[in-house]
Design an enzyme around this catalytic site. Structure first.
Site, short mmCIF file in Angstrom:
data_model
loop_
_atom_site.label_atom_id
_atom_site.label_comp_id
_atom_site.label_asym_id
_atom_site.label_seq_id
_atom_site.Cartn_x
_atom_site.Cartn_y
_atom_site.Cartn_z
N LYS A 267 57.16 36.92 45.11
CA LYS A 267 57.76 37.13 43.79
C LYS A 267 59.27 36.87 43.85
O LYS A 267 59.88 36.96 44.91
CB LYS A 267 57.54 38.58 43.35
CG LYS A 267 56.10 38.96 43.07
CD LYS A 267 56.01 40.44 42.73
CE LYS A 267 54.57 40.84 42.43
NZ LYS A 267 54.08 40.28 41.16
N ASP A 337 49.56 36.24 44.90
CA ASP A 337 50.12 37.27 44.02
C ASP A 337 49.09 37.74 43.00
O ASP A 337 49.37 38.65 42.22
CB ASP A 337 51.38 36.75 43.31
CG ASP A 337 52.18 37.86 42.67
OD1 ASP A 337 52.04 39.01 43.10
OD2 ASP A 337 52.94 37.57 41.72
N ARG A 341 43.02 41.83 41.76
CA ARG A 341 41.61 41.53 41.48
C ARG A 341 40.82 41.35 42.77
O ARG A 341 39.61 41.58 42.80
CB ARG A 341 41.52 40.29 40.59
CG ARG A 341 42.02 39.01 41.23
CD ARG A 341 42.34 37.94 40.20
NE ARG A 341 43.57 38.23 39.47
CZ ARG A 341 44.08 37.44 38.52
NH1 ARG A 341 43.45 36.33 38.17
NH2 ARG A 341 45.19 37.77 37.90
#
Length: 496
Positions: A267, A337, A341
């Site tokens: 990020k 990233d 899930r």
């Protein structure tokens, strides 16, 4: 904070020994509550002189008013007395009562017909307004208000709402505590220890699985995310047993990424510190169990928390890697990233063994949901209309709002992969929906719902911190489900 519920008429409230009174004033006085007493006279005078305008959250602060024992009194308009209006009114009034000398507060709801929802909203908002995080900030001042007496016309009539409010405060503050902690004070191991401690409460049981046990279960997707961190993963399994063993449980699955760097798909540095909040789903599950232990509804609940860090170590999973999930389906990891899930999908597969009444996963999953709904409503996805409606209703009742988004099959097209059963991301368009479509692939015939809380789990800026959401929604849903299956009392028959 210590809350106490009392039957207090407006006249009795005026004589309450407290450091301050927060008095909720309806725009239209309820029948029989307009006449007599120092408190009513103060309201009538302020209204007549134009010092207390109509409109929710309009307020007037008074110092040592005649005939009232408390030295400070804040009158605040509560409109029609609905739960939403109470929430706004108490929030506004508490803003005027943050002086150090206020330890005991009288929260007066006797001037209108407060129902269960209104009382619960008052208790929860009062606690929210005085909450202070101090765990890693010893210089911070602890909350000033220590005791709150909630005064209503008939305490017995709203006892249920009051007890729910107190349980909610316990759960929300538990969730806030763990979500607010920095990542070095909330590792997967620490989170598991917090769960174990919680599991000592009556009715709760907690098991914690480590890397070897998770590997034995075949949770290859979860393991892949954890590989890049020196912190070992933990899979936390909580049980609340409030009903018969034969009663199918509700399963809550909370995303527990205790820090998310993005992994190899790292990020940007700006605001990366807020990725300590990426375990907001896990925190909400723990908070809900803390509330269940207080309220003790007649329902069975299982909590599943896959917890790890997402770090860019030399062992970290790479874009293009293919992993095998517990379900046997393979996943091409196109973006590291999109890790939430990947841990949730294995937990959802594990959830099926409980033959659940319903499965709800809660996750700070996508920035796309923040773009779609902002910080007002959580995103709701479900394969079942009845489950979606029940969650929407619970959110409305608890003032913890959500909004249903679609799950059309066409949204899954972007998840197709040439090298695995699916990719873990699709394109930018509809990102919150495609993430939900990914999770749907692991729910088979389960009655499943997904709450994307990326926009609602925490606030940024000057008010930076966890909100504790969606603990209120989840607890209300569980209360509603417990009520739905409760045995109905047979009508009493008159003896001849």
């Amino acid at each position: 904070m210590d809350f106490e519920l009392k039957s207090l008429s407006p006249t009795q409230a005026a004589q309450l020994s407290a450091d301050a009174l927060l008095v909720l004033v309806p725009d239209t006085a309820a029948p029989g509550k307009a006449a007599g007493g120092a408190l009513q006279e103060l309201v009538a005078s302020a209204t007549k002189l134009g010092d207390l305008d109509a409109g929710v959250a309009k307020q007037l602060a008074c110092y040592r008013p005649v005939g009232i024992k408390a030295p400070r009194v804040v009158l605040v308009r509560v409109g029609d007395g609905s739960a939403a209006s109470v929430r706004k009114a108490v929030g506004a009034g508490m803003g005027s009562l943050k002086q150090p000398g206020i330890k005991k507060l009288g929260l007066v709801l006797s001037l209108f017909d407060a129902n269960d929802d209104a009382v619960r909203a008052a208790v929860q908002t009062c606690a929210d307004a005085t909450y202070t995080y101090t765990t890693t900030k010893p210089s911070a001042k602890a909350r000033t208000v220590q005791q709150v007496v909630v005064g209503v016309e008939n305490a017995a009539a709203v006892r249920g709402g009051f007890e729910t409010g107190r349980a909610l405060v316990t759960g929300v503050e538990f969730a806030k505590e763990w979500a607010n902690r920095p990542a070095n004070h909330a590792t997967p191991t620490m989170l598991a220890e917090a769960a174990r401690k919680l599991g000592r409460k009556p009715g709760l049981k907690v098991d914690v699985l480590g890397p070897k046990q998770v590997e034995a279960l075949g949770m290859g997707s979860f393991l892949a995310v954890a590989k890049g961190s020196a912190e070992p993963l933990r899979f936390i399994v909580l049980h609340y047993n409030g009903a018969a063993k034969t009663s199918a449980p509700v399963v809550l699955v909370g995303k527990g990424i205790t820090f998310d760097t993005g992994g190899i798909s790292i990020k940007p540095a700006a605001e990366m510190d807020e990725m300590k909040f990426d375990m907001g789903g896990a925190a909400s599950v723990l908070g809900t169990f803390a509330a269940l232990a207080e309220l003790k509804p007649a329902i069975n609940v299982v909590g599943l928390i896959p917890s790890c860090e997402n770090m860019p170590d030399g062992m970290a999973v790479k874009p293009g890697d293919v992993v095998t999930s517990m379900s046997g389906q393979t996943i091409e990891i196109l973006n590291t990233d999109a890790e939430g899930r990947l841990i949730l999908c294995d937990a959802l597969t594990y959830a099926a063994r409980f033959k659940p009444h319903s499965v709800i996963d809660i996750a700070t999953l996508t920035g796309a949901c923040v773009i779609a709904l902002g910080g007002v409503r959580s995103g709701l996805f479900s394969t079942r209309d009845d489950l979606a409606q029940a969650l929407q209703k619970a959110g409305d009742t608890a003032q913890d709002l959500c909004w249903r988004l679609p799950l059309d099959d066409e949204y899954a097209e972007g998840l197709k992969s040439n090298f695995a059963d699916m990719g873990n991301v699709a394109g930018r368009a509809g990102g919150a929906i495609t993430a939900a479509k990914f999770l749907q692939k692991f729910t088979a015939e389960l009655p499943w719902a997904h709450l994307d809380i990326a926009g609602t789990a925490w606030k940024s800026g000057a008010a930076k911190g966890s909100t504790g959401r969606p603990v209120p929604l989840l607890l209300q849903y569980l209360i509603d489900q417990a009520a739905a299956v409760a045995p109905k009392k047979a009508p009493r028959t008159r003896k001849a």
